[in-house]
Design an enzyme around this catalytic site. Structure first.
Site, PDB file in Angstrom:
ATOM      1  N   ALA A 177       3.108  -2.941  -1.212  1.00  0.00           N
ATOM      2  CA  ALA A 177       3.429  -1.551  -0.433  1.00  0.00           C
ATOM      3  C   ALA A 177       3.216  -0.242  -0.517  1.00  0.00           C
ATOM      4  O   ALA A 177       3.252   0.506  -0.452  1.00  0.00           O
ATOM      5  CB  ALA A 177       4.656  -1.250  -0.646  1.00  0.00           C
ATOM      6  N   TYR A 178       2.936  -0.408  -2.494  1.00  0.00           N
ATOM      7  CA  TYR A 178       2.190   0.229  -3.262  1.00  0.00           C
ATOM      8  C   TYR A 178       0.746   0.619  -3.094  1.00  0.00           C
ATOM      9  O   TYR A 178       0.375   1.174  -2.054  1.00  0.00           O
ATOM     10  CB  TYR A 178       2.563   0.234  -4.665  1.00  0.00           C
ATOM     11  CG  TYR A 178       1.650   1.624  -5.303  1.00  0.00           C
ATOM     12  CD1 TYR A 178       2.286   2.310  -5.530  1.00  0.00           C
ATOM     13  CD2 TYR A 178       0.588   1.216  -6.185  1.00  0.00           C
ATOM     14  CE1 TYR A 178       2.070   3.711  -6.461  1.00  0.00           C
ATOM     15  CE2 TYR A 178      -0.103   2.592  -6.509  1.00  0.00           C
ATOM     16  CZ  TYR A 178       0.571   2.679  -6.693  1.00  0.00           C
ATOM     17  OH  TYR A 178       0.190   4.438  -7.539  1.00  0.00           O
ATOM     18  N   SER A 179       0.063  -0.878  -2.804  1.00  0.00           N
ATOM     19  CA  SER A 179      -1.006  -0.570  -2.304  1.00  0.00           C
ATOM     20  C   SER A 179      -1.282  -0.553  -1.106  1.00  0.00           C
ATOM     21  O   SER A 179      -2.324   0.321  -0.622  1.00  0.00           O
ATOM     22  CB  SER A 179      -1.781  -2.102  -2.479  1.00  0.00           C
ATOM     23  OG  SER A 179      -1.731  -2.921  -3.783  1.00  0.00           O
TER      24      SER A 179
END
Length: 247
Positions: free
Chosen positions: A153-155
Site C-alpha cells: 500500500a505504501y509503495s
C-alpha cells in the site's frame, strides 16, 4: 541563502515533525514563514514554540477537503498568499504481504498518502493560479519507484504521488507554478515507529551508502525546489536515496 524565502509563506502538511519540520526550520531560517498543517495540535504548538513567530499552524486531517479549503483560505487571509506548498503528510501502514494485507489498512494508506496530497493540491492550487505564482513539492518515496516487499500500500501510494505530480506539473506548465516531487530512501524519523524492525533493516540493506538519510538533507532538496532557482523543472522526480534508486 538567509534571505532566499524573504516575504514567502510555505504551507507544509505533516509539518510538525520529521521532514516537514526540518523544511519549516530551514524556510524560516532563510527568511520565510511556515504554516504547519498537521493532525497533532500539540506537535504544532511545540513546533511554533521552537521556531518562533514565523511559524503557525492548524490541526487538520488531510483527507478532509472542507478542512483543507478552510485552512488554505485562512493562510491566504493571514499571509497574503501561499507561495509554497510542501505536501508530506503520510503513514506507512502494516508490513505484511499483499495477500495478507488488511483491506481497511490498504484504504487508509491510499487515502492519507495519495488522496491526501490530491486534496491538498486541489485546495491550494486555485490560490496559486489566482496569483499566477507558486511552488509545489510533493513527498513521494523510492518505494514508489521500486516497490518495497511487505509494503504494497505504501509503495502503491507513493507511485501514485509520482504520477499525480507529473500530471499536475504538465497541467500548470504554461504558468510560473511548478510541481515536483522527491523520492527519498528511508530517513530515521518517528515514522519508523510504524514499521517492523525487519522492514527497517531491509530498507537499510538496499542503500549503497549504508546509512539512512537525514531530515536536513531532505529539507535542503525541498527548499531548492521551493525556491525561485528551480524555475525550469516541473512534473519532475528528484532522487535522494543514497544511491538506491535504479531509475
Amino acid at each position: 541563502m538567509k534571505n532566499r524565502f524573504e516575504g514567502k509563506t510555505a504551507v507544509i502538511t505533516g509539518g510538525a515533525a520529521g521532514i516537514g519540520l526540518a523544511a519549516a526550520t530551514r524556510i524560516i531560517a532563510e527568511g520565510g514563514n511556515a504554516v504547519l498543517w498537521d493532525r497533532s495540535r500539540d506537535a504544532i504548538v511545540a513546533a511554533a514554540r521552537e521556531l518562533g513567530p514565523a511559524c503557525s499552524g492548524e490541526a487538520l486531517d488531510v483527507t478532509d477537503f472542507a478542512a483543507l479549503e478552510h485552512a488554505a483560505a485562512e493562510a491566504v487571509r493571514d499571509h497574503g498568499a501561499i507561495d509554497i506548498l510542501i505536501a508530506g503528510a503520510g503513514i506507512t501502514g502494516p508490513n505484511t504481504t499483499t495477500w495478507d494485507y488488511p483491506v481497511d489498512a490498504w484504504r487508509q494508506v491510499i487515502e492519507v498518502n495519495l488522496t491526501g496530497i490530491f486534496l491538498t493540491c486541489k485546495a491550494v492550487v486555485p490560490h496559486m493560479r489566482a496569483r499566477n505564482a507558486g511552488r509545489i513539492v510533493n513527498i513521494a518515496s523510492v518505494a514508489g519507484k521500486e516497490g518495497n516487499p511487505n509494503a504494497s500500500a505504501y509503495s502503491a501510494s507513493k507511485a501514485g504521488v509520482i504520477g499525480l505530480t507529473k500530471s499536475l506539473g504538465k497541467e500548470l506548465a504554461t504558468t510560473p507554478i511548478t510541481v515536483n516531487c522527491i523520492t527519498p530512501a528511508a530517513v530515521r524519523t518517528a515514522i519508523f515507529e510504524q514499521m517492523s524492525q525487519q522492514h527497517i533493516d531491509y530498507m537499510l540493506s538496499k542503500i549503497p551508502m549504508n546509512r539512512f538519510g537525514t531530515v536536513e538533507e531532505i529539507a535542503a532538496l525541498i527548499c531548492f525546489l521551493a525556491s525561485d532557482e528551480a524555475s525550469f523543472s516541473t512534473g519532475a522526480v528528484f532522487d535522494i536515496s543514497g544511491g538506491r534508486a535504479t531509475y
